[in-house]
Design a protein around this motif. Sequence first.
Motif, PDB file in Angstrom:
ATOM      1  N   ILE A 162       0.932  -1.667   0.090  1.00 10.48           N
ATOM      2  CA  ILE A 162       0.179   0.151  -0.368  1.00 10.48           C
ATOM      3  C   ILE A 162       0.369   0.652  -0.139  1.00 10.48           C
ATOM      4  CG2 ILE A 162      -1.105   0.005   2.754  1.00 10.48           C
ATOM      5  CD1 ILE A 162      -3.055   0.202  -0.138  1.00 10.48           C
ATOM      6  N   GLY A 163       1.983   1.116   0.888  1.00  8.99           N
ATOM      7  CA  GLY A 163       2.824   2.414   0.759  1.00  8.99           C
ATOM      8  C   GLY A 163       3.515   2.564  -0.845  1.00  8.99           C
ATOM      9  N   LYS A 164       3.498   1.629  -1.126  1.00 10.00           N
ATOM     10  CA  LYS A 164       3.901   1.633  -2.703  1.00 10.00           C
ATOM     11  C   LYS A 164       3.184   2.847  -4.002  1.00 10.00           C
ATOM     12  CE  LYS A 164       6.103  -2.413  -3.075  1.00 10.00           C
ATOM     13  NZ  LYS A 164       5.998  -3.922  -3.866  1.00 10.00           N
ATOM     14  N   LYS A 165       1.795   2.869  -3.610  1.00  6.89           N
ATOM     15  CA  LYS A 165       0.879   3.765  -4.474  1.00  6.89           C
ATOM     16  C   LYS A 165       1.293   4.844  -3.684  1.00  6.89           C
ATOM     17  CE  LYS A 165      -2.219   0.384  -4.702  1.00  6.89           C
ATOM     18  NZ  LYS A 165      -3.522  -0.409  -4.193  1.00  6.89           N
ATOM     19  N   ALA A 166       1.172   5.954  -4.640  1.00  2.00           N
ATOM     20  CA  ALA A 166       1.201   7.437  -4.292  1.00  2.00           C
ATOM     21  C   ALA A 166      -0.165   7.725  -4.392  1.00  2.00           C
ATOM     22  CB  ALA A 166       1.389   8.076  -5.597  1.00  2.00           C
ATOM     23  N   VAL A 167      -0.581   8.639  -3.620  1.00  4.24           N
ATOM     24  CA  VAL A 167      -1.714   9.028  -3.334  1.00  4.24           C
ATOM     25  C   VAL A 167      -2.549  10.460  -3.939  1.00  4.24           C
ATOM     26  CG1 VAL A 167      -3.113  10.203  -1.020  1.00  4.24           C
ATOM     27  CG2 VAL A 167      -1.363   9.159  -0.442  1.00  4.24           C
ATOM     28  N   PRO A 168      -3.522   9.863  -5.225  1.00  4.05           N
ATOM     29  CA  PRO A 168      -3.952  11.104  -5.567  1.00  4.05           C
ATOM     30  C   PRO A 168      -4.873  12.511  -5.240  1.00  4.05           C
ATOM     31  CG  PRO A 168      -5.081   9.218  -6.004  1.00  4.05           C
ATOM     32  CD  PRO A 168      -3.744   8.467  -5.379  1.00  4.05           C
ATOM     33  N   VAL A 169      -3.946  13.287  -5.261  1.00  4.73           N
ATOM     34  CA  VAL A 169      -5.058  14.341  -5.067  1.00  4.73           C
ATOM     35  C   VAL A 169      -5.979  14.974  -6.279  1.00  4.73           C
ATOM     36  CG1 VAL A 169      -4.450  17.132  -3.699  1.00  4.73           C
ATOM     37  CG2 VAL A 169      -2.547  15.202  -3.699  1.00  4.73           C
ATOM     38  N   PRO A 170      -7.085  14.859  -5.834  1.00  4.94           N
ATOM     39  CA  PRO A 170      -8.165  15.239  -7.089  1.00  4.94           C
ATOM     40  C   PRO A 170      -8.220  16.824  -6.917  1.00  4.94           C
ATOM     41  CG  PRO A 170      -9.824  14.612  -4.748  1.00  4.94           C
ATOM     42  CD  PRO A 170      -7.830  14.636  -4.983  1.00  4.94           C
ATOM     43  N   VAL A 218       8.340  12.177   2.612  1.00  7.59           N
ATOM     44  CA  VAL A 218       6.668  12.774   1.852  1.00  7.59           C
ATOM     45  C   VAL A 218       7.173  14.076   1.221  1.00  7.59           C
ATOM     46  CG1 VAL A 218       5.605  13.873   3.431  1.00  7.59           C
ATOM     47  CG2 VAL A 218       4.662  13.271   2.310  1.00  7.59           C
ATOM     48  N   ALA A 219       7.108  13.691  -0.532  1.00  4.04           N
ATOM     49  CA  ALA A 219       7.408  14.258  -1.367  1.00  4.04           C
ATOM     50  C   ALA A 219       5.976  14.310  -2.604  1.00  4.04           C
ATOM     51  CB  ALA A 219       8.672  14.321  -1.941  1.00  4.04           C
ATOM     52  N   LYS A 220       5.627  15.783  -2.846  1.00  5.08           N
ATOM     53  CA  LYS A 220       4.928  15.369  -3.839  1.00  5.08           C
ATOM     54  C   LYS A 220       5.933  15.166  -5.323  1.00  5.08           C
ATOM     55  CE  LYS A 220       1.013  18.778  -3.660  1.00  5.08           C
ATOM     56  NZ  LYS A 220       0.857  19.967  -4.266  1.00  5.08           N
ATOM     57  N   THR A 221       4.417  14.538  -6.022  1.00  3.01           N
ATOM     58  CA  THR A 221       5.171  13.680  -7.373  1.00  3.01           C
ATOM     59  C   THR A 221       5.162  15.110  -8.906  1.00  3.01           C
ATOM     60  OG1 THR A 221       3.735  12.328  -7.983  1.00  3.01           O
ATOM     61  CG2 THR A 221       5.420  11.631  -6.703  1.00  3.01           C
ATOM     62  N   ASP A 222       6.016  14.984  -9.976  1.00  2.00           N
ATOM     63  CA  ASP A 222       5.286  15.820 -11.415  1.00  2.00           C
ATOM     64  C   ASP A 222       3.786  15.945 -11.054  1.00  2.00           C
ATOM     65  OD1 ASP A 222       7.817  15.163 -11.463  1.00  2.00           O
ATOM     66  OD2 ASP A 222       8.232  14.363 -12.421  1.00  2.00           O
ATOM     67  N   ASP A 223       3.333  14.772 -11.575  1.00  2.00           N
ATOM     68  CA  ASP A 223       1.640  14.804 -11.800  1.00  2.00           C
ATOM     69  C   ASP A 223       0.772  15.417 -10.379  1.00  2.00           C
ATOM     70  OD1 ASP A 223       2.134  12.871  -9.992  1.00  2.00           O
ATOM     71  OD2 ASP A 223       0.735  11.296 -11.055  1.00  2.00           O
ATOM     72  N   GLY A 224       1.056  15.493  -9.077  1.00  2.00           N
ATOM     73  CA  GLY A 224       0.365  16.564  -8.397  1.00  2.00           C
ATOM     74  C   GLY A 224      -0.462  15.463  -7.012  1.00  2.00           C
ATOM     75  N   SER A 225       0.524  14.466  -7.149  1.00  2.00           N
ATOM     76  CA  SER A 225       0.191  13.061  -6.580  1.00  2.00           C
ATOM     77  C   SER A 225       0.946  13.154  -5.040  1.00  2.00           C
ATOM     78  CB  SER A 225       0.023  11.308  -7.168  1.00  2.00           C
ATOM     79  OG  SER A 225       0.754  11.820  -7.898  1.00  2.00           O
ATOM     80  N   ILE A 226       1.302  12.384  -3.982  1.00  2.00           N
ATOM     81  CA  ILE A 226       2.047  13.075  -3.150  1.00  2.00           C
ATOM     82  C   ILE A 226       1.841  11.157  -2.775  1.00  2.00           C
ATOM     83  CG2 ILE A 226       2.291  12.865  -0.257  1.00  2.00           C
ATOM     84  CD1 ILE A 226      -0.388  14.721  -0.270  1.00  2.00           C
ATOM     85  N   GLN A 227       3.592  11.137  -2.177  1.00  2.00           N
ATOM     86  CA  GLN A 227       4.619  10.279  -2.278  1.00  2.00           C
ATOM     87  C   GLN A 227       4.980  10.063  -0.858  1.00  2.00           C
ATOM     88  OE1 GLN A 227       4.634   7.814  -5.369  1.00  2.00           O
ATOM     89  NE2 GLN A 227       5.168   6.054  -3.248  1.00  2.00           N
ATOM     90  N   VAL A 228       4.634   8.669  -0.596  1.00  2.00           N
ATOM     91  CA  VAL A 228       5.593   8.248   1.278  1.00  2.00           C
ATOM     92  C   VAL A 228       6.848   7.455   0.834  1.00  2.00           C
ATOM     93  CG1 VAL A 228       5.536   7.891   3.098  1.00  2.00           C
ATOM     94  CG2 VAL A 228       3.431   9.098   2.030  1.00  2.00           C
ATOM     95  N   GLU A 229       8.086   7.339   1.670  1.00  2.00           N
ATOM     96  CA  GLU A 229       9.105   6.857   1.465  1.00  2.00           C
ATOM     97  C   GLU A 229       9.291   6.056   3.152  1.00  2.00           C
ATOM     98  OE1 GLU A 229      11.570   7.079  -2.025  1.00  2.00           O
ATOM     99  OE2 GLU A 229       9.851   6.762  -3.035  1.00  2.00           O
ATOM    100  N   PRO A 230       9.809   5.518   2.975  1.00  2.00           N
ATOM    101  CA  PRO A 230      10.695   4.511   4.229  1.00  2.00           C
ATOM    102  C   PRO A 230      12.031   5.605   4.216  1.00  2.00           C
ATOM    103  CG  PRO A 230      10.350   2.963   3.666  1.00  2.00           C
ATOM    104  CD  PRO A 230       9.597   3.502   2.397  1.00  2.00           C
ATOM    105  N   LYS A 231      12.458   6.530   5.308  1.00  2.00           N
ATOM    106  CA  LYS A 231      13.969   6.404   5.134  1.00  2.00           C
ATOM    107  C   LYS A 231      15.267   5.511   5.201  1.00  2.00           C
ATOM    108  CE  LYS A 231      13.434  11.555   7.079  1.00  2.00           C
ATOM    109  NZ  LYS A 231      14.152  12.635   8.198  1.00  2.00           N
ATOM    110  N   ASP A 232      14.609   4.921   5.975  1.00  2.00           N
ATOM    111  CA  ASP A 232      15.365   3.569   5.786  1.00  2.00           C
ATOM    112  C   ASP A 232      15.280   2.324   6.164  1.00  2.00           C
ATOM    113  OD1 ASP A 232      14.801   3.526   8.404  1.00  2.00           O
ATOM    114  OD2 ASP A 232      16.648   4.548   9.235  1.00  2.00           O
ATOM    115  N   GLU A 233      15.979   1.192   6.231  1.00  2.00           N
ATOM    116  CA  GLU A 233      15.227   0.120   5.558  1.00  2.00           C
ATOM    117  C   GLU A 233      15.204  -1.171   7.966  1.00  2.00           C
ATOM    118  OE1 GLU A 233      13.864  -2.255   3.282  1.00  2.00           O
ATOM    119  OE2 GLU A 233      14.192   0.129   2.728  1.00  2.00           O
TER     120      GLU A 233
END
Length: 178
Positions: free
Chosen positions: A4-12, A43-58
């Motif tokens: 679930i974390g791999k999916k970007a969150v779309p911002v409508p 957490v960061a915004k992608t080029d298409d305006g969605s929000i992407q969450v990634e872990p800092k480390d493993e």
Amino acid sequence: MSRIGKKAVPVPSGVTADIAGQTVSVKGPKGTLKFDLNEHVNVAKTDDGSIQVEPKDETKLARASWGMSRTQIANLIKGVTVGFEKKLEISGVGYKAALQGKTLQLSLGYSHDIAYPVPEGIAIAVPKPTEIVVSGIDAQRVGQVAAEIRKYRPPEPYKGKGVKYAGEFIVRKEGKKK
């Protein structure tokens, strides 16, 4: 890996999302919500305006926070666009609910009526005396208010009387045998 974390969150459209450090603020037609992420995720915004969450480390804690953080952000966006609601059903002879101003009056078989003050940011509707609809933009607060109302008289297993969530299955017990 969090699926679930791999999916970007779309911002409508009609919703603005701002990221300031570890805080995500979302503003939409129903209101404004914000969530503070923990320090184990980026957490960061992608080029298409969605929000992407990634872990800092493993680390285990970073991977555990990854999917939860993405879901929290998705709930913020759903809350400011659609909102959340929980339905409660009251069953029992003489058990009923009524809304009087900003107070929910519950008659649940006790010697007195229960007056539940409606919290700020939460809307409670009583379409029928045996039905309560709790709605709002914050999923956690809507669930908490519904749980507090249910706590006054949880459903009992012999006759099923009490306050239950809509669709909740009550495991029934067999009564006394003669």
